[in-house]
Scaffold this motif. Structure first.
Motif, PDB file in Angstrom:
ATOM      1  N   ASN A 217       0.804  -1.218   0.000  1.00 11.03           N
ATOM      2  CA  ASN A 217       0.000   0.000   0.000  1.00 11.03           C
ATOM      3  C   ASN A 217       0.837   1.269   0.000  1.00 11.03           C
ATOM      4  O   ASN A 217       0.283   2.372  -0.082  1.00 11.03           O
TER       5      ASN A 217
ATOM      6  N   ALA B 198      -3.509   3.972  -3.460  1.00 10.28           N
ATOM      7  CA  ALA B 198      -4.735   3.270  -3.838  1.00 10.28           C
ATOM      8  C   ALA B 198      -4.599   2.685  -5.232  1.00 10.28           C
ATOM      9  O   ALA B 198      -4.244   3.375  -6.185  1.00 10.28           O
TER      10      ALA B 198
ATOM     11  N   ASN C 118     -10.082   1.179  -5.830  1.00 10.11           N
ATOM     12  CA  ASN C 118     -10.096   1.494  -4.401  1.00 10.11           C
ATOM     13  C   ASN C 118     -10.401   2.975  -4.223  1.00 10.11           C
ATOM     14  O   ASN C 118      -9.662   3.835  -4.705  1.00 10.11           O
TER      15      ASN C 118
ATOM     16  N   ALA D 243     -10.268  -5.678  -5.650  1.00  5.38           N
ATOM     17  CA  ALA D 243     -11.087  -4.530  -5.269  1.00  5.38           C
ATOM     18  C   ALA D 243     -12.474  -4.977  -4.818  1.00  5.38           C
ATOM     19  O   ALA D 243     -13.043  -4.424  -3.870  1.00  5.38           O
TER      20      ALA D 243
ATOM     21  N   ASP E 110     -12.142  -4.003  -1.098  1.00  5.06           N
ATOM     22  CA  ASP E 110     -12.407  -2.564  -1.132  1.00  5.06           C
ATOM     23  C   ASP E 110     -13.857  -2.208  -1.409  1.00  5.06           C
ATOM     24  O   ASP E 110     -14.179  -1.037  -1.625  1.00  5.06           O
TER      25      ASP E 110
END
Length: 270
Positions: A92, A96, A100, A148, A152
């Motif tokens: 990370n 992003a 995300n 994702a 996310d």
């Protein structure tokens, strides 16, 4: 006085980073005399650093920049005195990924993000270097979409996602922008199949015989969910659920993928 080497392994997501980190965590006690490792283990300052990087990438204002630098300082505060190189690995740190938080670009804020980390690390007496890992786009994007959906809360279909990311630049474009931000010669780009963990340890100066003596991992980590499990979570993401409850369901789905495979035999009685 020479600055202490500091290697940032910044991902990107879905390039095998979790397996790399598991390998490094397994190896850490055996190589602590030569390399200091930091990975996003539960309960460590690395977790807030990853969150701060994603937050800054989505809205790179003054407050989030200061929070990012403060989070890095918290991690660096845990580094013992000495001259061993330091290796920090967190996917990370790239910010992003597409899917995300509404991001549809190819890490557009990453050069600015790394410039903040670079300045803060140098202020603490470190000599930072950066390693970015990538895959072929046609392989990477489906994995990013599925991730994702899984982590996310992304609710769009693969077709929606592909349309939203149709104009992404290529990886060399991103690498050039990073080099422009932190300096050419300080960025290593690993593309495609690569033994990333061992490459990172070589960059950190660990001798080849020490690397060769490290045991391999027994299995891979964070494999992609099967198609039906991914679709189940995508539909779930369209509901207005409490985020904590949604994450609990996602964990259950990941542990019970056989329930989403029509060809699998039933387990027990219903």
């Amino acid at each position: 006085m020479a600055q202490r080497p500091l290697i940032f392994h910044i991902g990107v997501q879905k390039t095998g980073t979790t397996s790399v980190q598991r390998f490094l965590e397994q190896a850490a006690p055996q190589i602590a005399d030569r390399v200091i490792l930091r990975t996003p283990a539960e309960g460590t300052p690395m977790r807030p650093l990853g969150r701060a990087a994603v937050a800054f990438s989505l809205a790179p204002g003054k407050d989030r920049r200061e929070a990012l630098v403060a989070a890095l300082d918290e991690v660096l505060d845990t580094i013992p005195q000495g001259d061993q190189p330091v290796l920090i690995s967190h996917e990370n740190l790239s910010g992003a990924m597409p899917g995300n938080g509404g991001e549809t670009g190819l890490y557009p804020v990453l050069p600015r993000l790394l410039k903040q980390l670079d300045r803060a690390a140098q202020d603490r007496g470190f000599d930072p270097r950066y390693v970015i890992c990538t895959r072929e786009m046609e392989d990477w994007l489906p994995s990013v979409w599925a991730q994702a959906v899984r982590t996310d809360g992304y609710a769009g279909s693969w077709a929606d996602f592909r349309a939203a990311t149709a104009d992404l630049p290529d990886w060399p474009n991103l690498v050039r922008r990073i080099e422009n931000a932190v300096g050419e010669g300080r960025v290593t780009h690993l593309h495609g199949p690569e033994d990333t963990a061992r490459h990172l340890l070589r960059l950190a100066g660990l001798p080849g015989d020490r690397i060769d003596a490290l045991p391999p991992l027994p299995d891979r980590a964070m494999e992609r969910l099967n198609d039906n499990a991914t679709e189940f979570l995508r539909q779930l993401n369209r509901l207005e659920l409490n985020p904590h409850a949604r994450d609990r369901v996602a964990e259950l789905v990941a542990r019970s993928q056989h329930l989403f495979t029509a060809q699998a035999p039933s387990e027990g009685t219903l």
